[in-house]
Design a protein around this motif. Structure first.
Motif, PDB file in Angstrom:
ATOM      1  N   ILE A 173       0.816  -1.213   0.000  1.00  0.00           N
ATOM      2  CA  ILE A 173       0.000   0.000   0.000  1.00  0.00           C
ATOM      3  C   ILE A 173       0.854   1.270   0.000  1.00  0.00           C
ATOM      4  O   ILE A 173       0.446   2.307  -0.525  1.00  0.00           O
ATOM      5  CB  ILE A 173      -0.979  -0.002   1.202  1.00  0.00           C
ATOM      6  CG1 ILE A 173      -2.155   0.959   0.947  1.00  0.00           C
ATOM      7  CG2 ILE A 173      -0.269   0.341   2.509  1.00  0.00           C
ATOM      8  CD1 ILE A 173      -3.127   0.484  -0.068  1.00  0.00           C
ATOM      9  N   TRP A 174       2.066   1.179   0.557  1.00  0.00           N
ATOM     10  CA  TRP A 174       2.946   2.353   0.649  1.00  0.00           C
ATOM     11  C   TRP A 174       3.747   2.589  -0.624  1.00  0.00           C
ATOM     12  O   TRP A 174       4.318   3.670  -0.805  1.00  0.00           O
ATOM     13  CB  TRP A 174       3.891   2.211   1.834  1.00  0.00           C
ATOM     14  CG  TRP A 174       3.167   2.266   3.145  1.00  0.00           C
ATOM     15  CD1 TRP A 174       2.790   1.212   3.931  1.00  0.00           C
ATOM     16  CD2 TRP A 174       2.703   3.433   3.821  1.00  0.00           C
ATOM     17  NE1 TRP A 174       2.121   1.652   5.046  1.00  0.00           N
ATOM     18  CE2 TRP A 174       2.062   3.013   5.013  1.00  0.00           C
ATOM     19  CE3 TRP A 174       2.777   4.806   3.536  1.00  0.00           C
ATOM     20  CZ2 TRP A 174       1.488   3.915   5.905  1.00  0.00           C
ATOM     21  CZ3 TRP A 174       2.208   5.704   4.445  1.00  0.00           C
ATOM     22  CH2 TRP A 174       1.571   5.252   5.605  1.00  0.00           C
ATOM     23  N   MET A 224      -4.333   4.223   5.586  1.00  0.00           N
ATOM     24  CA  MET A 224      -3.164   4.774   6.259  1.00  0.00           C
ATOM     25  C   MET A 224      -2.358   5.768   5.420  1.00  0.00           C
ATOM     26  O   MET A 224      -2.013   6.848   5.926  1.00  0.00           O
ATOM     27  CB  MET A 224      -2.260   3.637   6.760  1.00  0.00           C
ATOM     28  CG  MET A 224      -2.840   2.887   7.948  1.00  0.00           C
ATOM     29  SD  MET A 224      -1.808   1.504   8.494  1.00  0.00           S
ATOM     30  CE  MET A 224      -0.385   2.387   9.157  1.00  0.00           C
ATOM     31  N   PRO A 225      -2.038   5.487   4.156  1.00  0.00           N
ATOM     32  CA  PRO A 225      -1.264   6.481   3.401  1.00  0.00           C
ATOM     33  C   PRO A 225      -1.970   7.823   3.268  1.00  0.00           C
ATOM     34  O   PRO A 225      -1.321   8.866   3.155  1.00  0.00           O
ATOM     35  CB  PRO A 225      -1.083   5.814   2.030  1.00  0.00           C
ATOM     36  CG  PRO A 225      -1.192   4.354   2.304  1.00  0.00           C
ATOM     37  CD  PRO A 225      -2.236   4.244   3.380  1.00  0.00           C
ATOM     38  N   GLN A 258      -0.179   4.203  -8.041  1.00  0.00           N
ATOM     39  CA  GLN A 258      -1.451   4.809  -8.440  1.00  0.00           C
ATOM     40  C   GLN A 258      -2.412   5.035  -7.269  1.00  0.00           C
ATOM     41  O   GLN A 258      -3.576   5.397  -7.475  1.00  0.00           O
ATOM     42  CB  GLN A 258      -2.122   3.938  -9.504  1.00  0.00           C
ATOM     43  CG  GLN A 258      -1.327   3.872 -10.802  1.00  0.00           C
ATOM     44  CD  GLN A 258      -2.030   3.054 -11.872  1.00  0.00           C
ATOM     45  OE1 GLN A 258      -3.231   2.825 -11.820  1.00  0.00           O
ATOM     46  NE2 GLN A 258      -1.272   2.605 -12.854  1.00  0.00           N
ATOM     47  N   TYR A 259      -1.919   4.836  -6.050  1.00  0.00           N
ATOM     48  CA  TYR A 259      -2.751   5.098  -4.868  1.00  0.00           C
ATOM     49  C   TYR A 259      -3.139   6.577  -4.849  1.00  0.00           C
ATOM     50  O   TYR A 259      -2.309   7.459  -5.078  1.00  0.00           O
ATOM     51  CB  TYR A 259      -1.978   4.753  -3.597  1.00  0.00           C
ATOM     52  CG  TYR A 259      -2.774   4.970  -2.321  1.00  0.00           C
ATOM     53  CD1 TYR A 259      -3.403   3.902  -1.686  1.00  0.00           C
ATOM     54  CD2 TYR A 259      -2.878   6.234  -1.733  1.00  0.00           C
ATOM     55  CE1 TYR A 259      -4.135   4.084  -0.516  1.00  0.00           C
ATOM     56  CE2 TYR A 259      -3.612   6.429  -0.566  1.00  0.00           C
ATOM     57  CZ  TYR A 259      -4.228   5.352   0.042  1.00  0.00           C
ATOM     58  OH  TYR A 259      -4.945   5.543   1.202  1.00  0.00           O
ATOM     59  N   ARG A 260      -4.400   6.828  -4.535  1.00  0.00           N
ATOM     60  CA  ARG A 260      -4.819   8.222  -4.408  1.00  0.00           C
ATOM     61  C   ARG A 260      -6.082   8.335  -3.556  1.00  0.00           C
ATOM     62  O   ARG A 260      -6.874   7.393  -3.494  1.00  0.00           O
ATOM     63  CB  ARG A 260      -5.077   8.851  -5.778  1.00  0.00           C
ATOM     64  CG  ARG A 260      -6.259   8.293  -6.527  1.00  0.00           C
ATOM     65  CD  ARG A 260      -6.435   8.966  -7.890  1.00  0.00           C
ATOM     66  NE  ARG A 260      -7.635   8.535  -8.576  1.00  0.00           N
ATOM     67  CZ  ARG A 260      -7.734   7.448  -9.324  1.00  0.00           C
ATOM     68  NH1 ARG A 260      -6.673   6.668  -9.475  1.00  0.00           N
ATOM     69  NH2 ARG A 260      -8.870   7.137  -9.916  1.00  0.00           N
ATOM     70  N   VAL A 261      -6.221   9.475  -2.930  1.00  0.00           N
ATOM     71  CA  VAL A 261      -7.473   9.802  -2.235  1.00  0.00           C
ATOM     72  C   VAL A 261      -8.443  10.301  -3.296  1.00  0.00           C
ATOM     73  O   VAL A 261      -8.077  11.095  -4.164  1.00  0.00           O
ATOM     74  CB  VAL A 261      -7.246  10.898  -1.177  1.00  0.00           C
ATOM     75  CG1 VAL A 261      -8.537  11.177  -0.426  1.00  0.00           C
ATOM     76  CG2 VAL A 261      -6.156  10.489  -0.211  1.00  0.00           C
TER      77      VAL A 261
END
Length: 221
Positions: free
Chosen positions: A89-90, A131-132, A94-97
């Protein structure tokens, strides 16, 4: 969106409602199957968006290995999934809110609305995914796929938890925000007010057809 009265409690789904993990969950399920059985596993071939983690695990296990998992096998699979997710996840590029998510949570909290989570993910997975983005700080309580594999039941459990924190709460005072028809159907079953958000795999038209009482294109609205 139709004009609404102020809710007492708002419950939020996690995946594609608050955050987009960039495939972190799918990669972590695949890694768990690879480590335990030496076989790749694409959860997208065996499950659909909005299903709970236990449903995803069992369906994928049967699809990949051709049989039902034992209790011990599920426990090991869950453990490996969570371990991989906690690292992946960290580094998920492409992780985004999702648009409007944090602003909406701030506004609701400032207005005195109690916030909770109702996610098909296991509790450890749901909290890890937030968490991120540092979104865990907004949520007082929640109900998860680890509480029940049935989405309708876990939504009812979330409302039950809310009633312990807020006297004389009725389901009609609880809004549930999600991005899939599964979220809307579970909310209807629990007697709460459904808010569909077209930020995931389903369009606003599909969410409306599923019976969503209030439909948003995104949480920016």
């Amino acid at each position: 969106m139709t004009e609404v009265t102020k809710p007492v409690v708002v419950l939020f789904d996690v995946d594609e409602t608050l955050v987009h993990t960039g495939g972190s969950g799918a990669r972590s399920w695949n890694a768990a199957f690879e480590k335990l059985y030496g076989i790749p596993a694409d959860i997208g071939e065996h499950s659909s968006a909005g299903e709970t983690d236990p449903q995803v695990a069992r369906a994928t296990f049967k699809g990949v290995l051709g049989r039902k998992p034992s209790v011990d096998e599920l426990a090991k699979l869950y453990a490996q999934y969570l371990l991989h997710l906690a690292e992946d996840i960290w580094t998920s590029t492409q992780y985004r809110v999702l648009p409007g998510a944090e602003q909406t949570l701030v506004r609701l909290g400032d207005a005195g609305v109690m916030l909770g989570l109702v996610s098909g993910a296991m509790e450890g997975a749901a909290r890890t995914k937030l968490m991120p983005a540092n979104l865990n700080r907004f949520f007082i309580f929640g109900a998860y796929g680890s509480d029940s594999p049935d989405r309708a039941e876990l939504t009812t459990l979330a409302i039950d938890k809310a009633t312990r924190l807020h006297d004389e709460l009725t389901p009609a005072q609880v809004y549930v925000v999600g991005d899939t028809p599964h979220d809307i159907e579970a909310t209807k079953s629990a007697g709460a007010v459904s808010v569909g958000v077209g930020s995931g795999h389903y369009s606003t038209e599909e969410l409306l057809a599923a019976g969503g009482q209030h439909i948003l294109g995104s949480l920016e609205e």
